[in-house]
Design a protein around this motif. Structure first.
Motif, PDB file in Angstrom:
ATOM      1  N   TYR A 189       7.239  26.220   7.454  1.00 33.65           N
ATOM      2  CA  TYR A 189       6.297  25.333   8.125  1.00 33.65           C
ATOM      3  C   TYR A 189       4.919  25.968   8.260  1.00 33.65           C
ATOM      4  O   TYR A 189       3.907  25.269   8.258  1.00 33.65           O
ATOM      5  CB  TYR A 189       6.861  24.916   9.487  1.00 33.65           C
ATOM      6  CG  TYR A 189       8.118  24.100   9.348  1.00 33.65           C
ATOM      7  CD1 TYR A 189       8.056  22.774   8.959  1.00 33.65           C
ATOM      8  CD2 TYR A 189       9.364  24.671   9.549  1.00 33.65           C
ATOM      9  CE1 TYR A 189       9.207  22.022   8.786  1.00 33.65           C
ATOM     10  CE2 TYR A 189      10.522  23.932   9.380  1.00 33.65           C
ATOM     11  CZ  TYR A 189      10.434  22.612   8.996  1.00 33.65           C
ATOM     12  OH  TYR A 189      11.593  21.872   8.810  1.00 33.65           O
ATOM     13  N   ILE A 190       4.874  27.283   8.357  1.00 33.70           N
ATOM     14  CA  ILE A 190       3.580  27.969   8.373  1.00 33.70           C
ATOM     15  C   ILE A 190       2.858  27.740   7.055  1.00 33.70           C
ATOM     16  O   ILE A 190       1.633  27.538   7.019  1.00 33.70           O
ATOM     17  CB  ILE A 190       3.781  29.479   8.635  1.00 33.70           C
ATOM     18  CG1 ILE A 190       4.242  29.711  10.075  1.00 33.70           C
ATOM     19  CG2 ILE A 190       2.488  30.249   8.368  1.00 33.70           C
ATOM     20  CD1 ILE A 190       4.663  31.141  10.356  1.00 33.70           C
ATOM     21  N   SER A 191       3.602  27.738   5.951  1.00 33.30           N
ATOM     22  CA  SER A 191       2.987  27.545   4.633  1.00 33.30           C
ATOM     23  C   SER A 191       2.370  26.158   4.484  1.00 33.30           C
ATOM     24  O   SER A 191       1.490  25.953   3.642  1.00 33.30           O
ATOM     25  CB  SER A 191       4.033  27.771   3.538  1.00 33.30           C
ATOM     26  OG  SER A 191       5.052  26.780   3.591  1.00 33.30           O
ATOM     27  N   LYS A 192       2.791  25.193   5.312  1.00 33.66           N
ATOM     28  CA  LYS A 192       2.236  23.836   5.243  1.00 33.66           C
ATOM     29  C   LYS A 192       0.924  23.718   6.032  1.00 33.66           C
ATOM     30  O   LYS A 192       0.140  22.795   5.783  1.00 33.66           O
ATOM     31  CB  LYS A 192       3.254  22.829   5.784  1.00 33.66           C
ATOM     32  CG  LYS A 192       4.545  22.771   4.972  1.00 33.66           C
ATOM     33  CD  LYS A 192       5.550  21.830   5.605  1.00 33.66           C
ATOM     34  CE  LYS A 192       6.879  21.832   4.845  1.00 33.66           C
ATOM     35  NZ  LYS A 192       7.886  20.954   5.485  1.00 33.66           N
ATOM     36  N   ALA A 193       0.716  24.613   6.994  1.00 33.80           N
ATOM     37  CA  ALA A 193      -0.530  24.608   7.772  1.00 33.80           C
ATOM     38  C   ALA A 193      -0.948  26.056   8.021  1.00 33.80           C
ATOM     39  O   ALA A 193      -0.914  26.541   9.157  1.00 33.80           O
ATOM     40  CB  ALA A 193      -0.335  23.860   9.087  1.00 33.80           C
ATOM     41  N   PRO A 194      -1.306  26.778   6.949  1.00 27.55           N
ATOM     42  CA  PRO A 194      -1.473  28.233   7.058  1.00 27.55           C
ATOM     43  C   PRO A 194      -2.709  28.692   7.827  1.00 27.55           C
ATOM     44  O   PRO A 194      -2.668  29.748   8.456  1.00 27.55           O
ATOM     45  CB  PRO A 194      -1.554  28.684   5.595  1.00 27.55           C
ATOM     46  CG  PRO A 194      -2.068  27.482   4.868  1.00 27.55           C
ATOM     47  CD  PRO A 194      -1.513  26.296   5.577  1.00 27.55           C
ATOM     48  N   LEU A 195      -3.781  27.933   7.798  1.00 34.50           N
ATOM     49  CA  LEU A 195      -5.030  28.421   8.379  1.00 34.50           C
ATOM     50  C   LEU A 195      -5.104  28.223   9.890  1.00 34.50           C
ATOM     51  O   LEU A 195      -5.378  29.166  10.632  1.00 34.50           O
ATOM     52  CB  LEU A 195      -6.229  27.740   7.709  1.00 34.50           C
ATOM     53  CG  LEU A 195      -6.507  28.155   6.267  1.00 34.50           C
ATOM     54  CD1 LEU A 195      -7.711  27.408   5.721  1.00 34.50           C
ATOM     55  CD2 LEU A 195      -6.729  29.663   6.173  1.00 34.50           C
ATOM     56  N   LEU A 196      -4.837  27.013  10.372  1.00 34.47           N
ATOM     57  CA  LEU A 196      -5.022  26.706  11.787  1.00 34.47           C
ATOM     58  C   LEU A 196      -3.731  26.352  12.516  1.00 34.47           C
ATOM     59  O   LEU A 196      -3.740  26.155  13.725  1.00 34.47           O
ATOM     60  CB  LEU A 196      -6.024  25.554  11.938  1.00 34.47           C
ATOM     61  CG  LEU A 196      -7.436  25.847  11.424  1.00 34.47           C
ATOM     62  CD1 LEU A 196      -8.312  24.614  11.559  1.00 34.47           C
ATOM     63  CD2 LEU A 196      -8.054  27.026  12.159  1.00 34.47           C
ATOM     64  N   GLY A 197      -2.627  26.264  11.809  1.00 38.26           N
ATOM     65  CA  GLY A 197      -1.354  25.974  12.457  1.00 38.26           C
ATOM     66  C   GLY A 197      -1.256  24.541  12.944  1.00 38.26           C
ATOM     67  O   GLY A 197      -1.989  23.649  12.509  1.00 38.26           O
TER      68      GLY A 197
END
Length: 328
Positions: free
Chosen positions: A199-207
């Motif tokens: 799930y981090i890989s889906k929103a890596p920059l700002l979470g």
């Protein structure tokens, strides 16, 4: 808050986080490290007495039932909660004893009582971290003392022993984990971390936003369906920071940790008192426990508040006299 998947939840918890920050500033301005250490010693007495009373007279509550049957949890909901708070109180009582050097029996009883709570809570993490923190304390004592040939010889020997033992430890890692009643998945944490990284890989920059990831009925994912339990956190503070604030938030937070360690290390170099050693050990406590639990950037959390208070105390060291003078 602006990119949060649950803006209303993030807004409320950001406000709570700001209140914790203000309270930490108050503690740092109102009390010095010595006074905070005494407060933690009194907290240790309160936790020890109340937990023992719960265990003795309300065993259905004070002793865990079900999965962790037989483990002590005292006045806390989970055995790990008792183990964690007992470990920080154990550390604080130890430094309190070293700072006052009294012959009074009570602090020694409190110290032994806190060790008993850690052991009986069956929290292997708390026991291991207590040992690591003690080794860290001795290492810091070593590095801040005057160096000579004897110390050089012992240092070289210690590194040689570590070099020999590390490969042996990796080879017998499963045996070591089974000896303390744990498995190599860290009680299901490693599979959870692997899922979290998806799930981090889906929103890596700002979470996904501050406190916005572990919200029931909101997440468009199947993380809870893919685990045998319903985790309310990543059981790793750094992973949770990435889930909430992405890599940007993680790098900013690592900068805060580095600054906190640097300020505390400078304080023991300039003034090697037990209070200052207690401060840097608390920073180590925060880092180590964050590897298996989450209280980094947490609202309404005693561990995060004391970390902030100690860090702010060091940051205000030079201007505190001026602040007191202007206030008076």
């Amino acid at each position: 808050m602006f990119w949060s998947q649950v803006p209303d939840v993030t807004a409320r918890r950001v406000l709570s986080f700001i209140m914790c920050l203000i309270y930490s500033f108050y503690l740092a301005l109102r009390f010095n490290k010595g006074q905070l250490l005494v407060m933690f010693y009194h907290l240790a007495i309160l936790i020890l007495v109340s937990s023992l009373l719960a265990i003795l007279f309300m065993p259905a509550y004070g002793i865990a039932q079900g999965v962790h049957e037989g483990s002590w949890r005292g006045v806390y909901f989970h055995k790990n909660g008792l183990g964690r708070i007992s470990s920080i109180c154990c550390v604080s009582t130890y430094f309190y004893l070293r700072s006052i050097r009294t012959r009074n029996w009570l602090p020694y009883v409190v110290l032994l009582g806190m060790v008993l709570l850690v052991v009986q809570s069956d929290s292997a993490t708390s026991l291991v971290i207590l040992f690591i923190l003690y080794c860290l304390y001795r290492l810091l004592r070593w590095t801040t003392a005057k160096f000579n040939q004897k110390r050089l010889a012992i240092t070289i020997l210690s590194f040689a022993v570590i070099v020999v033992l590390l490969p042996i430890g990796f080879y017998y890692v499963e045996l070591l984990f089974s000896a303390i009643g744990r498995d190599t998945s860290f009680t299901g944490r490693i599979p959870l971390w692997l899922l979290a990284f998806e799930y981090i890989s889906k929103a890596p920059l700002l979470g996904y936003g501050y406190s916005a990831f572990w919200v029931p009925n909101v997440l468009e994912n199947s993380l809870w369906l893919r685990t045998e339990w319903n985790p309310q956190q990543a059981h790793n503070g750094f992973i949770d920071v990435m889930l909430q604030l992405g890599l940007v938030g993680l790098f900013l937070f690592l900068g805060i940790l580095h600054k906190a360690w640097k300020l505390n290390y400078r304080s023991i170099r300039q003034d090697p008192t037990e209070y200052n050693y207690w401060g840097i050990i608390l920073v180590g406590f925060t880092i180590l426990f964050s590897l298996t639990e989450t209280f980094l950037l947490k609202h309404n959390n005693i561990y995060w508040v004391i970390f902030l208070a100690i860090s702010i105390d060091n940051g205000l060291a030079k201007i505190r006299p001026a602040l007191y003078k202007s206030a008076s």
